[in-house]
Design an enzyme around this catalytic site. Structure first.
Site, PDB file in Angstrom:
ATOM      1  N   GLU A  57      51.246  48.293  34.004  1.00 45.62           N
ATOM      2  CA  GLU A  57      51.428  49.723  34.310  1.00 45.62           C
ATOM      3  C   GLU A  57      52.426  49.941  35.444  1.00 45.62           C
ATOM      4  O   GLU A  57      53.026  51.003  35.555  1.00 45.62           O
ATOM      5  CB  GLU A  57      50.084  50.386  34.639  1.00 45.62           C
ATOM      6  CG  GLU A  57      49.433  49.871  35.917  1.00 45.62           C
ATOM      7  CD  GLU A  57      48.124  50.575  36.278  1.00 45.62           C
ATOM      8  OE1 GLU A  57      47.745  51.545  35.609  1.00 45.62           O
ATOM      9  OE2 GLU A  57      47.496  50.131  37.260  1.00 45.62           O
ATOM     10  N   ASP A  69      45.615  41.772  43.850  1.00 47.07           N
ATOM     11  CA  ASP A  69      46.797  42.022  44.692  1.00 47.07           C
ATOM     12  C   ASP A  69      46.490  42.014  46.186  1.00 47.07           C
ATOM     13  O   ASP A  69      47.183  42.656  46.968  1.00 47.07           O
ATOM     14  CB  ASP A  69      47.424  43.373  44.297  1.00 47.07           C
ATOM     15  CG  ASP A  69      46.455  44.533  44.489  1.00 47.07           C
ATOM     16  OD1 ASP A  69      45.252  44.294  44.713  1.00 47.07           O
ATOM     17  OD2 ASP A  69      46.905  45.689  44.408  1.00 47.07           O
ATOM     18  N   ARG A 105      48.088  48.194  38.949  1.00 51.32           N
ATOM     19  CA  ARG A 105      48.885  48.957  39.928  1.00 51.32           C
ATOM     20  C   ARG A 105      50.278  48.337  40.069  1.00 51.32           C
ATOM     21  O   ARG A 105      50.931  48.120  39.071  1.00 51.32           O
ATOM     22  CB  ARG A 105      48.147  49.027  41.266  1.00 51.32           C
ATOM     23  CG  ARG A 105      46.839  49.831  41.125  1.00 51.32           C
ATOM     24  CD  ARG A 105      46.609  50.727  42.269  1.00 51.32           C
ATOM     25  NE  ARG A 105      46.292  49.973  43.478  1.00 51.32           N
ATOM     26  CZ  ARG A 105      45.704  50.517  44.535  1.00 51.32           C
ATOM     27  NH1 ARG A 105      45.362  51.791  44.532  1.00 51.32           N
ATOM     28  NH2 ARG A 105      45.449  49.799  45.595  1.00 51.32           N
ATOM     29  N   GLY A 129      38.824  51.511  43.972  1.00 49.52           N
ATOM     30  CA  GLY A 129      38.558  51.264  42.546  1.00 49.52           C
ATOM     31  C   GLY A 129      37.452  50.241  42.386  1.00 49.52           C
ATOM     32  O   GLY A 129      37.458  49.218  43.062  1.00 49.52           O
ATOM     33  N   ARG A 167      37.007  57.803  46.768  1.00 49.47           N
ATOM     34  CA  ARG A 167      38.271  57.863  47.507  1.00 49.47           C
ATOM     35  C   ARG A 167      38.033  58.868  48.630  1.00 49.47           C
ATOM     36  O   ARG A 167      37.430  59.911  48.402  1.00 49.47           O
ATOM     37  CB  ARG A 167      39.408  58.370  46.615  1.00 49.47           C
ATOM     38  CG  ARG A 167      39.471  57.667  45.261  1.00 49.47           C
ATOM     39  CD  ARG A 167      40.409  56.493  45.242  1.00 49.47           C
ATOM     40  NE  ARG A 167      40.453  55.901  43.905  1.00 49.47           N
ATOM     41  CZ  ARG A 167      40.878  54.690  43.641  1.00 49.47           C
ATOM     42  NH1 ARG A 167      41.279  53.893  44.609  1.00 49.47           N
ATOM     43  NH2 ARG A 167      40.900  54.218  42.423  1.00 49.47           N
ATOM     44  N   ASP A 223      43.172  47.024  48.406  1.00 45.60           N
ATOM     45  CA  ASP A 223      44.162  47.174  49.463  1.00 45.60           C
ATOM     46  C   ASP A 223      43.876  48.380  50.380  1.00 45.60           C
ATOM     47  O   ASP A 223      43.881  48.260  51.607  1.00 45.60           O
ATOM     48  CB  ASP A 223      45.518  47.337  48.759  1.00 45.60           C
ATOM     49  CG  ASP A 223      46.658  47.411  49.718  1.00 45.60           C
ATOM     50  OD1 ASP A 223      46.966  46.374  50.320  1.00 45.60           O
ATOM     51  OD2 ASP A 223      47.237  48.502  49.879  1.00 45.60           O
ATOM     52  N   ARG A 267      24.915  41.954  46.652  1.00 43.98           N
ATOM     53  CA  ARG A 267      23.682  41.157  46.629  1.00 43.98           C
ATOM     54  C   ARG A 267      23.780  39.982  47.601  1.00 43.98           C
ATOM     55  O   ARG A 267      22.844  39.703  48.369  1.00 43.98           O
ATOM     56  CB  ARG A 267      23.433  40.652  45.210  1.00 43.98           C
ATOM     57  CG  ARG A 267      22.291  39.659  45.055  1.00 43.98           C
ATOM     58  CD  ARG A 267      22.210  39.236  43.588  1.00 43.98           C
ATOM     59  NE  ARG A 267      21.154  38.282  43.358  1.00 43.98           N
ATOM     60  CZ  ARG A 267      21.297  36.958  43.439  1.00 43.98           C
ATOM     61  NH1 ARG A 267      22.474  36.447  43.808  1.00 43.98           N
ATOM     62  NH2 ARG A 267      20.284  36.154  43.196  1.00 43.98           N
ATOM     63  N   ASP A 277      42.892  44.026  40.287  1.00 38.20           N
ATOM     64  CA  ASP A 277      44.358  43.880  40.323  1.00 38.20           C
ATOM     65  C   ASP A 277      44.844  42.540  40.860  1.00 38.20           C
ATOM     66  O   ASP A 277      46.007  42.197  40.682  1.00 38.20           O
ATOM     67  CB  ASP A 277      44.981  45.005  41.162  1.00 38.20           C
ATOM     68  CG  ASP A 277      44.618  46.385  40.643  1.00 38.20           C
ATOM     69  OD1 ASP A 277      44.374  46.502  39.427  1.00 38.20           O
ATOM     70  OD2 ASP A 277      44.575  47.330  41.448  1.00 38.20           O
ATOM     71  N   SER A 321      41.057  49.969  50.816  1.00 35.33           N
ATOM     72  CA  SER A 321      39.796  49.744  51.546  1.00 35.33           C
ATOM     73  C   SER A 321      40.029  48.813  52.735  1.00 35.33           C
ATOM     74  O   SER A 321      39.446  48.983  53.802  1.00 35.33           O
ATOM     75  CB  SER A 321      38.755  49.127  50.612  1.00 35.33           C
ATOM     76  OG  SER A 321      38.654  49.914  49.456  1.00 35.33           O
ATOM     77  N   THR A 368      38.760  43.801  43.606  1.00 33.82           N
ATOM     78  CA  THR A 368      39.644  44.635  42.783  1.00 33.82           C
ATOM     79  C   THR A 368      40.069  43.832  41.565  1.00 33.82           C
ATOM     80  O   THR A 368      40.271  42.621  41.666  1.00 33.82           O
ATOM     81  CB  THR A 368      40.904  45.095  43.557  1.00 33.82           C
ATOM     82  OG1 THR A 368      41.868  45.602  42.613  1.00 33.82           O
ATOM     83  CG2 THR A 368      41.566  43.968  44.335  1.00 33.82           C
TER      84      THR A 368
HETATM   85  P1  ADP Z   1      41.484  50.371  46.832  1.00 34.47           P
HETATM   86  O1  ADP Z   1      40.617  49.943  47.956  1.00 34.47           O
HETATM   87  O2  ADP Z   1      40.928  49.988  45.503  1.00 34.47           O
HETATM   88  O3  ADP Z   1      42.920  49.938  47.038  1.00 34.47           O
HETATM   89  P2  ADP Z   1      42.241  53.091  47.619  1.00 34.47           P
HETATM   90  O4  ADP Z   1      43.676  52.766  47.852  1.00 34.47           O
HETATM   91  O5  ADP Z   1      41.931  54.397  46.956  1.00 34.47           O
HETATM   92  O6  ADP Z   1      41.480  51.974  46.778  1.00 34.47           O
HETATM   93  O7  ADP Z   1      41.511  53.086  49.032  1.00 34.47           O
HETATM   94  C1  ADP Z   1      40.137  53.355  49.148  1.00 34.47           C
HETATM   95  C2  ADP Z   1      39.848  54.158  50.375  1.00 34.47           C
HETATM   96  O8  ADP Z   1      40.239  53.421  51.550  1.00 34.47           O
HETATM   97  C3  ADP Z   1      40.628  55.467  50.511  1.00 34.47           C
HETATM   98  O9  ADP Z   1      40.055  56.508  49.758  1.00 34.47           O
HETATM   99  C4  ADP Z   1      40.491  55.725  51.996  1.00 34.47           C
HETATM  100  O10 ADP Z   1      39.226  56.262  52.308  1.00 34.47           O
HETATM  101  C5  ADP Z   1      40.587  54.313  52.591  1.00 34.47           C
HETATM  102  N1  ADP Z   1      41.963  54.053  53.058  1.00 34.47           N
HETATM  103  C6  ADP Z   1      43.066  53.834  52.297  1.00 34.47           C
HETATM  104  N2  ADP Z   1      44.161  53.678  53.071  1.00 34.47           N
HETATM  105  C7  ADP Z   1      43.760  53.815  54.349  1.00 34.47           C
HETATM  106  C8  ADP Z   1      44.422  53.784  55.619  1.00 34.47           C
HETATM  107  N3  ADP Z   1      45.737  53.561  55.716  1.00 34.47           N
HETATM  108  N4  ADP Z   1      43.663  53.968  56.734  1.00 34.47           N
HETATM  109  C9  ADP Z   1      42.337  54.175  56.646  1.00 34.47           C
HETATM  110  N5  ADP Z   1      41.670  54.240  55.478  1.00 34.47           N
HETATM  111  C10 ADP Z   1      42.345  54.052  54.342  1.00 34.47           C
END
Ligand code: ADP
Length: 319
Positions: free
Chosen positions: A222, A129, A171, A11, A72, A103, A21, A127, A105, A125
């Site tokens: 949420e 979190d 989240r 996100g 994603r 999380d 930057r 969030d 990522s 993020t």
């Molecule tokens: P955020 O980083 O905001 O929490 P996501 O949970 O969608 O967003 O995670 C972003 C991307 O990180 C996912 O689309 C995936 O490519 C990668 N990712 C998430 N969980 C894992 C995991 N357990 N192992 C490897 N890559 C992951």
């Protein structure tokens, strides 16, 4: 280390550009070459990787979103996907990677770390979190966006003497709801970490009505339930008709606040410093206004903790 990469993933959050930057400029300042990986892990797998110069990150410090774009990528959760990503990094001669995201990522960065590749996670993020930091990049901006919305909704709530329910993002974490609720003067705040039972919510609302309070603002994270679901429950228990406002994706956008630009600049630069020292597998953060870094694998094992003192204070101040 001669060449590093940077990507934004998951996100998007306001301030990600300021972090990109900082990574690019700090790297170039120290004579490193720096490559931008576009579209997160998706672009890592497909090789959407381009060299960045000082000018590539000009005029972005004040912009929301991310110029590197985000995606994603379920494929990166598989060992095959991770191997493909690693191959691309090696093919481009990139010796260390800065991952800016949430999380999920971080879990991607952890996977690369476990494959022996040096990665540093930067918490980006709204969030708030991510373990290993008190604040994430984007949280302050999102908070201000929500406060702005609450202030506006309060105007109409008081004119029409209505109870408003405002659903906010976060989240599974209640930080955004709690901070926005306290700073916005909400009467009731529902967060996953400190659940309120419906009986006490009913008591609060009815007591408020008894003492002549004609309008109120309720913030629902949420992660607890949707604003509409909660409105139904309130109607069933008290007969009070409410209006629901779901703030949605506007919370992710907008120009980052000064606090987020500062945080992003400091954390982005810190990530490069660690890679320069040959320290991979780290997650950077801020605690008591000092920059810190933790082992990314250990950090991910620690559950996010919301400050329950703030939740208590919010209850005390909204009597
Ligand atoms: P955020 O980083 O905001 O929490 P996501 O949970 O969608 O967003 O995670 C972003 C991307 O990180 C996912 O689309 C995936 O490519 C990668 N990712 C998430 N969980 C894992 C995991 N357990 N192992 C490897 N890559 C992951």
């Amino acid at each position: 280390m001669k060449r590093i990469g940077v990507l934004t993933s998951g996100g998007d959050a306001p301030g990600m550009n300021a972090a990109v930057r900082a990574v690019v400029r700090k790297a170039i300042y120290h004579d490193l070459e720096v490559y931008g990986v576009y579209q997160g892990y998706q672009g890592l797998i497909s090789g959407n990787i381009h060299k960045m110069e000082v000018g590539s990150v000009g005029d972005i410090i004040h912009r929301g979103g991310t110029i590197l774009r985000s995606a994603r990528c379920p494929e990166f959760q598989t060992p095959e996907g991770q191997e493909k990503g690693l191959k691309q990094l090696k093919a481009h001669g990139i010796e260390g990677l800065v991952v800016i995201g949430g999380d999920g990522s971080y879990r991607g960065a952890k996977a690369l770390t476990e494959l022996g590749y040096p990665c540093v996670g930067v918490p980006g993020t709204i969030d708030n979190d991510i373990p290993g930091t008190e604040f994430t990049i984007g949280f302050d901006t999102a908070l201000n966006t929500i406060i702005d919305a609450i202030d506006k909704i309060r105007d109409t709530a008081s004119s029409h003497e209505r109870t408003f329910i405002i659903e906010v993002m976060g989240r599974d974490a209640g930080d955004l709801a709690l901070w926005a609720g306290l700073a916005g003067g909400a009467e009731t705040i529902l967060i996953p970490e400190d659940p309120l039972d419906m009986e006490s919510i009913k008591d609060r609302l009815l007591k408020g009505l008894e003492r002549g309070k004609k309008h109120s603002i309720i913030i629902v994270a949420e992660g607890v339930m949707s604003g509409n679901e909660f409105a139904e429950k309130v109607k069933q228990m008290t007969g009070i008709d409410t209006r629901v406002s779901v703030l949605g994706h506007m919370q992710r956008g907008g120009s980052p606040t000064a606090a987020d630009r500062m945080l992003a600049s400091r954390l982005g630069a810190k990530a490069v410093e660690l890679l320069l020292k040959g320290k991979g597998g780290r997650a950077v953060g801020i605690e008591r206004n000092e920059l810190v870094d933790y082992d990314i694998i250990e950090a991910l094992a620690i559950p996010h903790k919301l400050d329950l003192n703030i939740s208590r204070l919010a209850k005390e101040l909204s009597i």
